[in-house]
Design a protein around this motif. Structure first.
Motif, short mmCIF file in Angstrom:
data_model
loop_
_atom_site.label_atom_id
_atom_site.label_comp_id
_atom_site.label_asym_id
_atom_site.label_seq_id
_atom_site.Cartn_x
_atom_site.Cartn_y
_atom_site.Cartn_z
N PRO A 25 -6.57 6.97 3.51
CA PRO A 25 -6.36 7.71 2.26
C PRO A 25 -4.90 7.68 1.83
CG PRO A 25 -7.67 8.98 3.81
CD PRO A 25 -7.16 7.80 4.57
N ARG A 26 -4.69 7.34 0.57
CA ARG A 26 -3.33 7.28 0.03
C ARG A 26 -3.09 8.38 -0.98
NH1 ARG A 26 -0.34 3.75 3.23
NH2 ARG A 26 -1.85 2.28 4.10
N SER A 27 -4.13 9.10 -1.29
CA SER A 27 -4.01 10.22 -2.22
C SER A 27 -4.94 11.32 -1.75
CB SER A 27 -4.39 9.76 -3.64
OG SER A 27 -4.56 10.86 -4.49
N ASN A 84 -4.91 2.05 -9.42
CA ASN A 84 -3.50 1.95 -9.09
C ASN A 84 -2.96 0.61 -9.60
OD1 ASN A 84 -1.26 0.99 -7.00
ND2 ASN A 84 -1.27 3.22 -7.06
N ALA A 85 -1.82 0.67 -10.27
CA ALA A 85 -1.27 -0.53 -10.89
C ALA A 85 -0.83 -1.57 -9.86
CB ALA A 85 -0.08 -0.14 -11.77
N ARG A 93 -4.71 12.71 7.67
CA ARG A 93 -3.92 11.49 7.91
C ARG A 93 -4.01 11.07 9.37
NH1 ARG A 93 -1.15 10.59 3.24
NH2 ARG A 93 -1.06 12.40 1.87
N LEU A 114 0.82 -1.21 0.00
CA LEU A 114 0.00 0.00 0.00
C LEU A 114 0.86 1.26 0.00
CD1 LEU A 114 -2.81 -1.14 2.44
CD2 LEU A 114 -3.13 -0.41 0.08
N PHE A 135 5.82 2.44 -11.81
CA PHE A 135 4.95 1.31 -11.44
C PHE A 135 3.74 1.21 -12.37
CE2 PHE A 135 7.07 2.91 -7.60
CZ PHE A 135 7.75 1.77 -7.19
N PRO A 163 -5.22 -0.48 7.25
CA PRO A 163 -4.32 0.13 6.25
C PRO A 163 -4.98 0.36 4.89
CG PRO A 163 -3.14 -1.51 7.51
CD PRO A 163 -4.58 -1.59 7.96
N ALA A 164 -5.81 -0.57 4.43
CA ALA A 164 -6.42 -0.41 3.11
C ALA A 164 -7.40 0.75 3.06
CB ALA A 164 -7.13 -1.70 2.70
N ARG A 204 -9.10 5.39 -6.50
CA ARG A 204 -8.22 5.86 -7.58
C ARG A 204 -7.48 4.65 -8.14
NH1 ARG A 204 -3.44 10.49 -7.12
NH2 ARG A 204 -2.33 9.89 -9.02
N ILE A 257 -6.58 2.63 -4.83
CA ILE A 257 -6.29 3.13 -3.49
C ILE A 257 -7.39 4.10 -3.09
CG2 ILE A 257 -3.78 2.86 -3.58
CD1 ILE A 257 -3.57 5.81 -4.40
N SER A 292 1.27 6.90 -6.64
CA SER A 292 0.30 7.97 -6.95
C SER A 292 0.92 9.35 -6.74
CB SER A 292 -0.96 7.81 -6.08
OG SER A 292 -0.70 8.15 -4.75
N GLU A 302 0.96 4.19 -2.72
CA GLU A 302 0.86 5.61 -2.38
C GLU A 302 2.01 6.39 -3.03
OE1 GLU A 302 0.45 6.31 1.79
OE2 GLU A 302 0.59 8.48 1.58
N VAL A 316 -9.44 -2.42 -2.66
CA VAL A 316 -8.01 -2.12 -2.45
C VAL A 316 -7.28 -3.45 -2.25
CG1 VAL A 316 -6.33 -0.86 -1.07
CG2 VAL A 316 -8.64 0.07 -1.36
N ARG A 358 -6.00 15.28 -2.42
CA ARG A 358 -5.85 16.44 -3.31
C ARG A 358 -6.82 17.53 -2.89
NH1 ARG A 358 -4.89 13.51 -9.17
NH2 ARG A 358 -6.78 12.39 -8.64
#
Lengths: 83, 449
Positions: B427-429, B388-389, B415, A41, A59, B423-424, B386, B394, A48, A45, B358, B431
């Motif tokens: 928020p990982r992004s 994510n490869a 955060r 994860l 990636f 964890p999943a 969003r 995420i 992104s 992050e 996720v 804006r």
């Protein structure tokens, strides 16, 4: 504004700092358990963040970067003029 | 519908049924127009029609007139481009379009004004029992569909509505939306007045509240979020609302409280309903979610929970989507709303279509959104997947910050607020954006975007 490689380095350090990881890294530092210890994860992050800051990231195009240098090399390669 | 209008016109003919920037229309005028519409539709042999009209009083007359004529009407969204209108007409087989849009009239559509005029045709005495209408979905998760309804079922709720005095209802939904249709029906049944703003945008809604002294307003949570921002921004008077209703989307507890705090004279309630099941249920206790007592049998609408999803059976159910097989009115239907029973409450977790996958872990965006929405400086928040490869998707966050707040501090607060989530789900992004896209005053989320 610096080169994509230096921007990427800045993004990586900013991410590591925010993730409470050791941001004092070199090109040889592993991203995984034997280095800064990112999990999937956290790699997602970082991916992104690189995409946000630089427009793309290794990636997302299928490159499995394992070291800080692998990421920086991806952006160095982008700087090379096409033949 | 025409019976309600005839009763209102007989008892309060000179009372405005609609006020708008175009002027006022009384119940008597509305009835005259509706009967002219019915006479003209029957004379022209129109059995189905689409309506695209920016005057709510005219749309009310067209809907009531269509019901009297036994013609199935469908109101198109005003935001539809000419190309979208052409696409809807083809998809829903609408040979007849009634509109105020001159370009479409030039291309062969019927001008609304032509239908509203008495051409001397006989007016039908009563509406047929099987009079129907179509109501489009907002299309937040794909191309809009059209739910076919019987007027007789949609009007079941009017059995409980009595005429009232001194009420002014804001029209905060488009009349193409089921929420707008419900407000329209309520206003006619209660013989009260509908206030229509210049547009359905919260800024114009706020202006209409102040201009006409609106007492009752119903809108989506997104509408109310934006309206609070507008109020804070312009510093103007707080409209003295007596009743605020939220529905059409899940209602976060923090928003309920915020709205109650800003409108201290108003009773704040939630409605839960959908185009597909043809009716709303109302919850007036000020607590987010539905009481578990609604899982008990009885009443026009009953619910059950199947594998974390709310299912409904409604006596007012739609007949089915246009172009698809009819549905059994007694059948249970999945609502698409994911829920969890906590103590004596059915709490909403989000739409099934909004679940974020996720790395194989399903994350519901609403609980995350609710946490972030309580952080000082966050005016609006949207949580979505969003792509994510590495892990498929995420959890991503977009925030409209309140003016004067530092985005880095808000970022850190987000955060911190989410640090104890799995964890999943974190928020990982994150804006920061100036505004957010909506469809029909509903926030656009989607599973991944």
């Amino acid at each position: 504004m610096g080169s994509p490689r230096s921007q990427a380095e800045e993004t990586i350090k900013r991410f590591l700092s925010r993730a409470n990881k050791d941001a004092d890294v070199t090109a040889e530092t592993s991203l995984f358990a034997d280095g800064v210890g990112l999990d999937s994860l956290e790699i997602a992050e970082l991916s992104s963040m690189l995409e946000d800051d630089l427009g793309d990231d290794p990636f997302s195009v299928g490159i499995m970067a394992t070291t800080v240098g692998d990421i920086l090399d991806y952006y160095s390669a982008e700087e090379q003029p096409s033949a | 519908m025409i019976e309600l209008l005839r009763t209102a016109a007989a008892e309060r003919g000179e009372q405005p049924a609609v006020v708008s920037p175009r002027g006022a229309t009384t119940f008597a005028e509305l009835l005259t127009r509706a009967e002219a519409v019915a006479a003209n539709l029957v004379a022209r042999g129109v059995g189905r029609l689409a309506i695209l009209d920016d005057d709510p009083a005219q749309v009310m007359a067209l809907l009531a007139g269509s019901a009297l004529a036994g013609a199935e009407a469908c109101v198109y969204p005003l935001a539809a481009s000419d190309e979208a209108v052409a696409e809807y007409r083809e998809r829903f087989d609408h040979d007849h379009l009634v509109t105020t849009r001159s370009g479409l009239v030039d291309a062969g559509a019927t001008a609304t004004a032509d239908l509203l005029v008495d051409h001397g045709e006989p007016v039908p005495a009563t509406a047929p029992d099987d009079a129907s209408l179509m109501c489009m979905t907002t299309g937040t998760t794909g191309a809009p569909k059209a739910a076919r309804h019987l007027w007789s079922r949609v009007l079941l709720t009017t059995r409980r509505i009595r005429p009232v005095d001194d009420q002014m209802w804001l029209l905060a939904y488009g009349l193409n939306q089921f929420g707008g249709l419900q407000i329209l029906i309520h206003v006619v049944a209660a013989q009260t007045t509908l206030a229509a703003a210049e547009t359905f945008q919260p800024r114009d809604g706020l202006a209409a509240m102040r201009r006409w002294g609106v007492t009752h307003a119903s809108g989506t949570p997104t509408f109310w979020r934006f309206l609070l921002i507008e109020m804070d921004s312009d510093g103007g008077d707080v409209p003295p609302l007596r009743q605020i209703t939220m529905g059409g989307e899940a209602v976060p507890p923090a928003l309920l409280q915020r709205v109650a705090d800003r409108f201290p004279t108003a009773r704040v309630s939630q409605i839960y309903g959908a185009n597909e099941f043809g009716q709303n249920v109302s919850v007036r206790d000020g607590v987010a979610g539905l009481p578990v007592s609604m899982l008990q049998e009885g009443g026009d609408v009953v619910f059950k929970v199947v594998d974390g999803e709310l299912w409904v059976r409604s006596r007012a159910s739609m007949l089915g989507y246009y172009g698809q097989p009819p549905i059994d009115a007694d059948a249970w239907r999945a609502t698409g709303d994911l829920v969890e029973i906590v103590d004596d409450r059915i709490e909403f977790r989000g739409r099934a279509s909004e679940v974020i996958n996720v790395g194989g872990v399903k994350v519901h965006p609403l609980p995350v959104e609710d946490r972030i929405g309580q952080i000082p400086g966050v005016a609006l928040v949207r949580v979505f997947g969003r792509p994510n490869a590495m892990v498929g998707a995420i959890v991503a966050v977009e925030v409209v910050p309140e003016s004067g707040h530092d985005t880095e501090e808000i970022d850190a607060a987000i955060r911190a607020a989410c640090a104890d989530l799995p964890p999943a789900s974190r928020p990982r992004s994150i804006r920061f954006v100036e505004t957010m896209g909506t469809t029909g005053n509903k926030l656009t989320r989607g599973g991944t975007s």
